[in-house]
Design an enzyme around this catalytic site. Structure first.
Site, PDB file in Angstrom:
ATOM      1  N   ASP A   1      10.667   6.938   6.981  1.00 30.02           N
ATOM      2  CA  ASP A   1       9.672   7.913   6.528  1.00 30.02           C
ATOM      3  C   ASP A   1      10.223   9.328   6.718  1.00 30.02           C
ATOM      4  O   ASP A   1      10.826   9.651   7.740  1.00 30.02           O
ATOM      5  CB  ASP A   1       8.357   7.744   7.287  1.00 30.02           C
ATOM      6  CG  ASP A   1       7.201   8.418   6.577  1.00 30.02           C
ATOM      7  OD1 ASP A   1       6.319   7.703   6.065  1.00 30.02           O
ATOM      8  OD2 ASP A   1       7.180   9.668   6.509  1.00 30.02           O
TER       9      ASP A   1
ATOM     10  N   ASN B   1      -2.443   2.246   4.047  1.00 32.47           N
ATOM     11  CA  ASN B   1      -3.520   3.165   3.679  1.00 32.47           C
ATOM     12  C   ASN B   1      -3.875   2.923   2.217  1.00 32.47           C
ATOM     13  O   ASN B   1      -3.004   2.971   1.349  1.00 32.47           O
ATOM     14  CB  ASN B   1      -3.069   4.619   3.870  1.00 32.47           C
ATOM     15  CG  ASN B   1      -2.752   4.945   5.322  1.00 32.47           C
ATOM     16  OD1 ASN B   1      -3.438   4.488   6.229  1.00 32.47           O
ATOM     17  ND2 ASN B   1      -1.691   5.715   5.547  1.00 32.47           N
TER      18      ASN B   1
ATOM     19  N   VAL C   1       0.753   8.545  -1.408  1.00 29.03           N
ATOM     20  CA  VAL C   1       1.669   8.100  -2.473  1.00 29.03           C
ATOM     21  C   VAL C   1       1.064   6.850  -3.118  1.00 29.03           C
ATOM     22  O   VAL C   1       0.898   5.823  -2.443  1.00 29.03           O
ATOM     23  CB  VAL C   1       3.081   7.784  -1.922  1.00 29.03           C
ATOM     24  CG1 VAL C   1       3.989   7.277  -3.045  1.00 29.03           C
ATOM     25  CG2 VAL C   1       3.697   9.020  -1.267  1.00 29.03           C
TER      26      VAL C   1
ATOM     27  N   HIS D   1       2.737   0.533  -0.014  1.00 26.90           N
ATOM     28  CA  HIS D   1       3.793   0.494   1.001  1.00 26.90           C
ATOM     29  C   HIS D   1       3.165   0.156   2.334  1.00 26.90           C
ATOM     30  O   HIS D   1       2.004   0.466   2.591  1.00 26.90           O
ATOM     31  CB  HIS D   1       4.533   1.840   1.088  1.00 26.90           C
ATOM     32  CG  HIS D   1       3.630   3.020   1.197  1.00 26.90           C
ATOM     33  ND1 HIS D   1       2.934   3.517   0.112  1.00 26.90           N
ATOM     34  CD2 HIS D   1       3.266   3.771   2.260  1.00 26.90           C
ATOM     35  CE1 HIS D   1       2.194   4.540   0.510  1.00 26.90           C
ATOM     36  NE2 HIS D   1       2.374   4.713   1.818  1.00 26.90           N
ATOM     37  N   ILE D   2       3.961  -0.469   3.185  1.00 19.75           N
ATOM     38  CA  ILE D   2       3.527  -0.790   4.540  1.00 19.75           C
ATOM     39  C   ILE D   2       4.275   0.136   5.490  1.00 19.75           C
ATOM     40  O   ILE D   2       5.516   0.195   5.460  1.00 19.75           O
ATOM     41  CB  ILE D   2       3.847  -2.255   4.899  1.00 19.75           C
ATOM     42  CG1 ILE D   2       3.176  -3.215   3.911  1.00 19.75           C
ATOM     43  CG2 ILE D   2       3.410  -2.562   6.337  1.00 19.75           C
ATOM     44  CD1 ILE D   2       3.593  -4.674   4.102  1.00 19.75           C
ATOM     45  N   HIS D   3       3.527   0.855   6.312  1.00 16.33           N
ATOM     46  CA  HIS D   3       4.158   1.654   7.372  1.00 16.33           C
ATOM     47  C   HIS D   3       4.478   0.719   8.541  1.00 16.33           C
ATOM     48  O   HIS D   3       3.613  -0.060   8.965  1.00 16.33           O
ATOM     49  CB  HIS D   3       3.197   2.723   7.912  1.00 16.33           C
ATOM     50  CG  HIS D   3       2.799   3.771   6.923  1.00 16.33           C
ATOM     51  ND1 HIS D   3       3.347   5.029   6.916  1.00 16.33           N
ATOM     52  CD2 HIS D   3       1.890   3.759   5.918  1.00 16.33           C
ATOM     53  CE1 HIS D   3       2.788   5.754   5.965  1.00 16.33           C
ATOM     54  NE2 HIS D   3       1.895   5.006   5.344  1.00 16.33           N
TER      55      HIS D   3
END
Ligand code: 5GP
Length: 113
Positions: free
Chosen positions: A31, A86, A95, A99-101
């Protein structure tokens, strides 16, 4: 066709990014604004705007993204980590490309802010 997201530009090599892992279905990148000592993003190559718009046909892909997160954690010796998705503005999505944080390396509070 919607404009490419920043993640599609990274996937297509149009924007530089340190790619930590890549396979046929996903990339893992660091990130740009890390919120923990380890903060990676697991990003599918297929553009799904957010988890709220995933379809039944994405079930296998979604499972593989979780497994990619697990593999990344294991490969980096992370015994404890948090995965975050999110979905929607109020949840903090900035964005519009699923996506997975993956966050690790510091104590995490609960509930999240
Ligand atoms: P979201 O807020 O949608 O859940 O997460 C988007 C994430 O993408 C944020 O944590 C943000 O820091 C990260 N991000 C935005 N632009 C870039 C970029 O150009 N490169 C990388 N590596 N991460 C980015």
């Amino acid at each position: 066709m919607e404009d490419k997201t920043i993640f599609e530009k990274i996937i297509d090599g149009e924007v530089p990014s340190e790619i930590l892992y890549e396979d046929a279905i996903a990339i893992v990148i660091r990130d740009i604004d890390p919120q923990a000592p380890t903060h990676a993003l697991i990003v599918p190559k297929k553009r799904i705007s957010r988890i709220a718009e995933a379809e039944e046909e994405d079930a296998v892909l979604l499972g593989k993204l979780l497994l990619a997160a697990k593999k990344f954690a294991k490969a980096n010796g992370l015994d404890s980590f948090r995965l975050v998705i999110n979905s929607g503005h109020q949840a903090g999505e900035t964005v519009p490309h699923l996506h997975i944080h993956l966050l690790a390396g510091r104590p995490m509070a609960w509930p999240p802010g």
